[in-house]
Each structure stands twice: as C-alpha cells, then as structure tokens.
Design an enzyme around this catalytic site. Structure first.
Site, PDB file in Angstrom:
ATOM      1  N   CYS A   8      67.120 100.052 -41.972  1.00  0.00           N
ATOM      2  CA  CYS A   8      67.220  98.764 -41.277  1.00  0.00           C
ATOM      3  C   CYS A   8      68.216  98.945 -40.132  1.00  0.00           C
ATOM      4  O   CYS A   8      68.529 100.070 -39.757  1.00  0.00           O
ATOM      5  CB  CYS A   8      67.596  97.630 -42.222  1.00  0.00           C
ATOM      6  SG  CYS A   8      69.277  97.696 -42.897  1.00  0.00           S
ATOM      7  N   ASN A  11      72.299  98.898 -42.246  1.00  0.00           N
ATOM      8  CA  ASN A  11      72.401  99.506 -43.571  1.00  0.00           C
ATOM      9  C   ASN A  11      73.409  98.790 -44.471  1.00  0.00           C
ATOM     10  O   ASN A  11      74.136  99.419 -45.235  1.00  0.00           O
ATOM     11  CB  ASN A  11      72.720 100.998 -43.479  1.00  0.00           C
ATOM     12  CG  ASN A  11      72.529 101.753 -44.787  1.00  0.00           C
ATOM     13  OD1 ASN A  11      73.279 102.650 -45.112  1.00  0.00           O
ATOM     14  ND2 ASN A  11      71.517 101.406 -45.555  1.00  0.00           N
ATOM     15  N   CYS A  13      72.301  95.209 -45.536  1.00  0.00           N
ATOM     16  CA  CYS A  13      71.543  94.118 -46.161  1.00  0.00           C
ATOM     17  C   CYS A  13      70.203  94.595 -46.713  1.00  0.00           C
ATOM     18  O   CYS A  13      70.048  94.770 -47.914  1.00  0.00           O
ATOM     19  CB  CYS A  13      71.303  92.974 -45.172  1.00  0.00           C
ATOM     20  SG  CYS A  13      72.790  92.111 -44.626  1.00  0.00           S
ATOM     21  N   ARG A  14      69.243  94.802 -45.836  1.00  0.00           N
ATOM     22  CA  ARG A  14      67.867  95.067 -46.266  1.00  0.00           C
ATOM     23  C   ARG A  14      67.661  96.458 -46.855  1.00  0.00           C
ATOM     24  O   ARG A  14      67.116  96.595 -47.949  1.00  0.00           O
ATOM     25  CB  ARG A  14      66.901  94.869 -45.090  1.00  0.00           C
ATOM     26  CG  ARG A  14      66.863  93.451 -44.582  1.00  0.00           C
ATOM     27  CD  ARG A  14      66.043  93.339 -43.316  1.00  0.00           C
ATOM     28  NE  ARG A  14      66.758  93.964 -42.202  1.00  0.00           N
ATOM     29  CZ  ARG A  14      66.255  94.139 -40.993  1.00  0.00           C
ATOM     30  NH1 ARG A  14      65.011  93.752 -40.729  1.00  0.00           N
ATOM     31  NH2 ARG A  14      66.956  94.703 -40.041  1.00  0.00           N
ATOM     32  N   SER A  15      68.060  97.491 -46.133  1.00  0.00           N
ATOM     33  CA  SER A  15      67.774  98.839 -46.635  1.00  0.00           C
ATOM     34  C   SER A  15      68.539  99.183 -47.908  1.00  0.00           C
ATOM     35  O   SER A  15      67.964  99.805 -48.805  1.00  0.00           O
ATOM     36  CB  SER A  15      67.947  99.906 -45.548  1.00  0.00           C
ATOM     37  OG  SER A  15      69.239  99.899 -45.003  1.00  0.00           O
ATOM     38  N   ASP A 125      65.988  89.877 -41.209  1.00  0.00           N
ATOM     39  CA  ASP A 125      67.354  90.329 -41.452  1.00  0.00           C
ATOM     40  C   ASP A 125      68.203  89.175 -41.988  1.00  0.00           C
ATOM     41  O   ASP A 125      68.542  88.251 -41.246  1.00  0.00           O
ATOM     42  CB  ASP A 125      67.947  90.868 -40.157  1.00  0.00           C
ATOM     43  CG  ASP A 125      69.244  91.622 -40.381  1.00  0.00           C
ATOM     44  OD1 ASP A 125      69.872  91.439 -41.447  1.00  0.00           O
ATOM     45  OD2 ASP A 125      69.622  92.398 -39.482  1.00  0.00           O
TER      46      ASP A 125
END
Length: 157
Positions: A8, A11, A13-15, A125
């Site tokens: 993301c 690095n 939140c999402r990934s 995001d």
C-alpha cells in the site's frame, strides 16, 4: 516456497492488515511452511513504525496477530524475491509497475481484481477514510480469493 508481498502507500494500514489476515488464513490452512508473507509501502513515511492503531484494533477484534510487524518501503529486490506482489489500489499498482520496468519476476496484481463479484476496484485507504471495518471486510474477501488462486496455480491441497 511461495512468497507474497502486500503493498500500500505507507505500510501502516492496509498492507499490514492484509499481511496479518492472509498469514492467519495460511496458518489455519496448514500452509505456513509453504507460503511466506510480508508487506511494504511505496513511500518511506512510516518505516520502522508498527501498524496504525485502527489496523491493530481491527486485528485485535478478530484475534489476529500482528506481533513484530513494522513498516518498510518496497525495494527493487522485492520484485525478484516475491512471486506475488499484491497492490491495494490502482496508484500502488502503477508505482510498483514503474519500479518493475526493469527486469521483474513477480506477478503484480491489484487485490480487488481477485474478487470476481466485488464492485470496488481498490481497497480504500483508512488512513484517510477512517473506515477500518470496510477495509477489513475487503481484505477478508481478497485473502480468500488469493489463497484459492495460489493453490490453483501452484498446486496444493
């Protein structure tokens, strides 16, 4: 050994959420000795930091470990070291492909493209939206689809 990298922007939140959720699914399937999982960001703003508080809370709510995870930036060597690089959105995918213009062995895939009935093309995001529930639900769906894809392509039980 099959190597999967989630990517993301920062690095945090999402990934990392995808890394933790996918690792949990891989362990439950008894495949942790066959699949290596990591995450990275296209930017360097959060290198060395733990996952975002919202990500940690969502993972805690679901009993999923994120122990030892910290932000890192995507590198050129990742394109050779990983078999699958999973982008959270179109912008991440473009940035990865720009880095990959040189020789690359990884299969670069946008996460939501793996989910056939998914109307959204991107994992939004939550750093900006604050909606960690939506992101978790999308990552759950994407992780199931990714595991199925890997088992079909790589052979597995």
């Amino acid at each position: 050994m099959i190597k999967v990298l989630f990517v993301c922007l920062g690095n945090i939140c999402r990934s990392p959420m995808a890394e933790a959720v996918f690792r949990n699914k891989v362990e439950k399937a008894g495949l942790n000795n066959r699949i290596v999982i990591d995450s990275a960001g296209t930017g360097d703003w959060h290198v060395g930091q733990p996952p975002h508080e919202g990500t940690r809370q969502k993972l805690d709510d679901n009993g999923i470990s994120y122990q030892g995870m910290e932000g890192r930036q995507l590198t050129g060597s990742d394109l050779h070291d990983f078999d699958y690089i999973i982008a959270m959105d179109e912008s991440n995918e473009e940035n990865i492909k720009r880095l990959a213009e040189r020789e690359n062995k990884a299969n670069i895939v946008r996460f939501m493209s793996l989910v056939g009935d998914q109307p959204t093309r991107n994992v939004p995001d939550p750093f900006f939206t604050g909606n960690f529930d939506e992101v978790y639900n999308l990552i759950e769906k994407g992780s199931d689809a990714l595991l199925e894809k890997i088992l079909l392509e790589e052979g597995g039980d």
